[in-house]
Design an enzyme around this catalytic site. Structure first.
Site, PDB file in Angstrom:
ATOM      1  N   TYR A 140      29.371  30.410  48.107  1.00 25.00           N
ATOM      2  CA  TYR A 140      28.347  29.666  47.494  1.00 25.00           C
ATOM      3  C   TYR A 140      27.801  29.014  47.657  1.00 25.00           C
ATOM      4  O   TYR A 140      26.718  28.488  46.961  1.00 25.00           O
ATOM      5  CB  TYR A 140      29.718  28.920  46.608  1.00 25.00           C
ATOM      6  CG  TYR A 140      30.306  29.926  45.679  1.00 25.00           C
ATOM      7  CD1 TYR A 140      30.205  31.887  45.700  1.00 25.00           C
ATOM      8  CD2 TYR A 140      31.242  29.307  44.682  1.00 25.00           C
ATOM      9  CE1 TYR A 140      31.091  32.077  44.508  1.00 25.00           C
ATOM     10  CE2 TYR A 140      31.638  30.155  43.919  1.00 25.00           C
ATOM     11  CZ  TYR A 140      31.841  31.360  44.087  1.00 25.00           C
ATOM     12  OH  TYR A 140      32.433  32.036  43.478  1.00 25.00           O
ATOM     13  N   LYS A 191      39.844  39.270  53.395  1.00 27.55           N
ATOM     14  CA  LYS A 191      39.011  40.655  53.189  1.00 27.55           C
ATOM     15  C   LYS A 191      39.170  41.118  54.246  1.00 27.55           C
ATOM     16  O   LYS A 191      37.846  42.170  54.904  1.00 27.55           O
ATOM     17  CB  LYS A 191      37.908  40.786  52.191  1.00 27.55           C
ATOM     18  CG  LYS A 191      37.750  42.144  51.989  1.00 27.55           C
ATOM     19  CD  LYS A 191      38.628  42.744  50.754  1.00 27.55           C
ATOM     20  CE  LYS A 191      38.543  44.382  51.112  1.00 27.55           C
ATOM     21  NZ  LYS A 191      39.652  44.936  49.925  1.00 27.55           N
ATOM     22  N   ASP A 223      42.227  42.572  47.212  1.00 27.78           N
ATOM     23  CA  ASP A 223      42.208  43.496  46.684  1.00 27.78           C
ATOM     24  C   ASP A 223      43.674  43.661  45.909  1.00 27.78           C
ATOM     25  O   ASP A 223      44.712  43.328  44.982  1.00 27.78           O
ATOM     26  CB  ASP A 223      41.762  44.325  46.135  1.00 27.78           C
ATOM     27  CG  ASP A 223      41.703  44.882  47.557  1.00 27.78           C
ATOM     28  OD1 ASP A 223      42.903  44.132  48.749  1.00 27.78           O
ATOM     29  OD2 ASP A 223      41.935  46.206  48.180  1.00 27.78           O
ATOM     30  N   ASP A 247      38.281  30.906  43.606  1.00 30.17           N
ATOM     31  CA  ASP A 247      37.516  30.580  42.372  1.00 30.17           C
ATOM     32  C   ASP A 247      37.533  32.111  41.487  1.00 30.17           C
ATOM     33  O   ASP A 247      37.787  31.962  40.339  1.00 30.17           O
ATOM     34  CB  ASP A 247      36.117  31.291  42.026  1.00 30.17           C
ATOM     35  CG  ASP A 247      35.283  30.782  41.108  1.00 30.17           C
ATOM     36  OD1 ASP A 247      36.245  29.846  40.389  1.00 30.17           O
ATOM     37  OD2 ASP A 247      34.090  30.644  41.303  1.00 30.17           O
ATOM     38  N   ASP A 251      41.982  31.422  38.804  1.00 29.11           N
ATOM     39  CA  ASP A 251      41.427  31.631  37.625  1.00 29.11           C
ATOM     40  C   ASP A 251      42.214  32.362  36.409  1.00 29.11           C
ATOM     41  O   ASP A 251      43.431  32.392  35.078  1.00 29.11           O
ATOM     42  CB  ASP A 251      39.791  31.975  36.521  1.00 29.11           C
ATOM     43  CG  ASP A 251      39.174  31.076  36.202  1.00 29.11           C
ATOM     44  OD1 ASP A 251      39.354  29.376  36.492  1.00 29.11           O
ATOM     45  OD2 ASP A 251      38.196  31.104  35.712  1.00 29.11           O
TER      46      ASP A 251
END
Ligand code: NAD
Length: 358
Positions: A140, A191, A223, A247, A251
């Site tokens: 980001y 990852k 994943d 992020d 959620d």
């Protein structure tokens, strides 16, 4: 020890829910807590008051404060403003200016509310996970970034995922410290099978773990973590991950609990100065109607007491008071269930205050 708390109600329901949290802090003042509260505008309210979402007066106040309580920002009346003047810019400005690199997102499901989840009762009842998300680095913020023209004539978008060793180590330490105060289990999500950044992440988190021999450290690919969160979320205690993965996963974890009006969050700097806010937004659809659930903001006050003001016992008292109010069957419309009594923002706030004083 005396503390200064900056109170930034923001926009929409931010104003109503923050008022209830402030009443609670007022009550605690002199009962084990020595605080001074100062209020300032941010977001749309900042734009209305001073022409920008993070007014200078607010900036000065938050810099000097020991902790910040934020309601929520945003609203349809501000949507056509230039990007730099939009309410959300005020939030991003606060995070980066204060160096709030550690985002703590608990996903706790009070057993009284288990029916509100879209998952089966057994899977979520009593859920209590803490997700620690790196907040000021990663893709980001990485440079270079942009959209450029290729020689072939088409355009391509690009971003950079970058983490320095020191950034990984400091967020890992926050997560290990929290795990030490909880169930002593930490799952680092990455990852590493595809990304070099993740390879380094895994190496540094593992090395940092040498200083925390009591914490059981595990690693999981993102994943699989997404899958496991939905399959059997109670396997997790504390999770730590980089900005973008956090992020998304936080959620998803929040939704396991089924009630956006119940979830607090904290964003901390290097010295545990923090900004505390509910995870939801300004809810323009219900703003001003007196029906918003103030419990996420009240539970944000509990997090503030625990992480910035060193008052774990008072934090627990608030959390227990919320539990007793739910036991009594009081519910705002967002968590209403059969056989319960529907109340508004004000009544819910007063009920928590009443339970706190018994
Ligand atoms: P939202 O979280 O404001 O609302 C989503 C839904 O949840 C709405 O139906 C709302 O009524 C309900 N809801 C939210 N909080 C509630 C509460 N405490 N009690 C009862 N119901 C509640 O998300 P949105 O509608 O996508 O965004 C509205 C505005 O908020 C936008 O301007 C957005 O940019 C902003 N926003 C701000 C923040 C923040 O300040 N941290 C976060 C997310 C969105």
């Amino acid at each position: 020890m005396s503390y200064t708390i900056a109170v930034l109600p923001g926009d929409g329901i931010g104003i109503e829910i923050t008022a209830e949290a402030v009443k609670l802090l007022d009550y605690l003042q002199g009962r084990g807590l020595d605080i001074e509260m100062q209020q300032a505008p941010v977001g749309g309210a900042g734009y209305d008051a001073a022409g920008k979402p993070l007014p200078d007066e607010t900036r000065v106040l938050v810099q000097a404060a020991d902790a910040i309580l934020l309601g929520a920002v945003g609203g349809p009346q501000y949507e056509d403003l230039p990007r730099d003047l939009r309410p959300e810019r005020g939030l991003l400005g606060l995070r980066s200016e204060l160096g709030l690199f550690a985002n703590l997102r608990p996903a706790v499901l009070y057993p009284q509310l288990a029916a509100a989840s879209s998952l089966k009762y057994d899977v979520v009842a009593g859920l209590d996970i803490m997700i620690v998300r790196e907040l000021t680095g990663g893709i980001y913020f990485g440079e270079p970034r942009g959209i450029r023209d290729k020689a072939s004539g088409e355009r391509e978008g690009y971003n950079t995922l970058v983490y320095a060793e020191s950034e990984i180590e400091r967020i890992a330490r926050v997560a290990f410290d929290i795990a030490m105060k909880r169930g002593k289990r930490l799952c680092s999500v990455d990852k590493a099978n595809v990304l070099e950044v993740s390879e380094l992440w895994r190496e540094i988190v593992t090395k940092t773990g040498d200083d925390y021999p009591q914490v059981e450290l595990s690693h999981m690919y993102v994943d699989n973590a997404a899958m496991q969160l939905v399959k059997w979320p109670k396997q997790f205690d504390v999770m730590v991950t980089k900005n973008m993965f956090g992020d998304i996963l936080s959620d998803a974890a929040a939704m396991l609990t089924g009630s956006i009006g119940m979830l607090p969050s904290a964003s901390l700097d290097q010295d545990s100065k923090g900004m505390y806010e509910p995870i939801h937004g300004s809810a323009p659809d219900i703003a001003g109607k007196g029906v918003a659930n103030p419990l996420a903001t009240i539970l944000s006050v509990a997090m503030m007491l625990r992480y910035s003001l060193d008052q774990a016992a008072l934090a627990e008292k608030i959390e227990q008071a919320v539990g007793r109010v739910l036991d009594r069957g009081l519910r705002t419309p967002d968590i209403m269930a059969e056989g319960c009594q529907q109340v508004g923002t004000l009544e819910m706030g007063e009920a928590v205050l009443a339970e706190l004083s018994v």
